[in-house]
Design an enzyme around this catalytic site. Structure first.
Site: not given
Length: 173
Positions: A97-98, A109, A136, A143, A145
């Site tokens: 996911i970028y 995102g 990161n 993630y 969250k």
């Protein structure tokens, strides 16, 4: 901000995926790696042949986030043998996911993640999993969250540097 639309990538989107991949990976990791390492990784990982091969794999799914006619992010999902690690038939991997740096903080995102969740449910998968670089912090927070928990680690080699990815998963209802 215009509304963001998520579309499944089509064959004619190959160059868009390639360009988004290069730009977003560079924006995310360039300051932590040498220019030479980044250049080599981007040439190998986002070569036309490699992206085309991934795109043509029936177990991989690509989605692009669009703001009007501008691509601002993308999602790559893998099931079955296309998964990079687990290759569990009951799981779906979020490989990427970028989102372009210009669109960080604009929920792009989250929209891509929501698409991953919907795809996993449509494919009747039991859980989603992914690997994320331990440094990161923005991605890790995102993630966590969204209900992901760490279950292991994996070494990701970038140039001559071994980097640790945290393996995370979310069990689906």
């Amino acid at each position: 901000m215009a509304s963001i639309i998520i579309n499944k990538a089509l064959a004619e989107d190959l160059e868009t995926i390639q360009a988004l991949g290069r730009q977003t990976f560079y924006e995310t990791f360039a300051e932590s790696n040498s220019e030479e390492v980044m250049k080599n990784y981007l040439e190998e990982s986002f070569s036309t042949e490699k992206v085309k091969s991934e795109f043509n794999n029936p177990d991989s799914h690509f989605f692009i986030a669009w703001e009007e006619d501008i691509p601002v992010g993308y999602l790559k999902l893998n099931s079955g043998a296309a998964q990079t690690e687990l290759q569990d038939e009951t799981s779906l991997e979020i490989e990427r996911i970028y989102v372009k740096k210009s669109h960080h903080g604009q929920k792009v995102g989250q929209l891509l993640y929501d698409q991953a969740l919907e795809t996993a449910q449509n494919l009747k998968k039991s859980y989603l999993w992914l690997g994320v670089w331990e440094e990161n912090l923005r991605a890790l927070q995102f993630y966590r969250k969204n209900g992901f928990e760490q279950f292991g680690t994996h070494t990701f080699r970038l140039g001559g540097d071994d980097q640790t990815d945290l393996m995370m998963k979310k069990v689906l209802d």
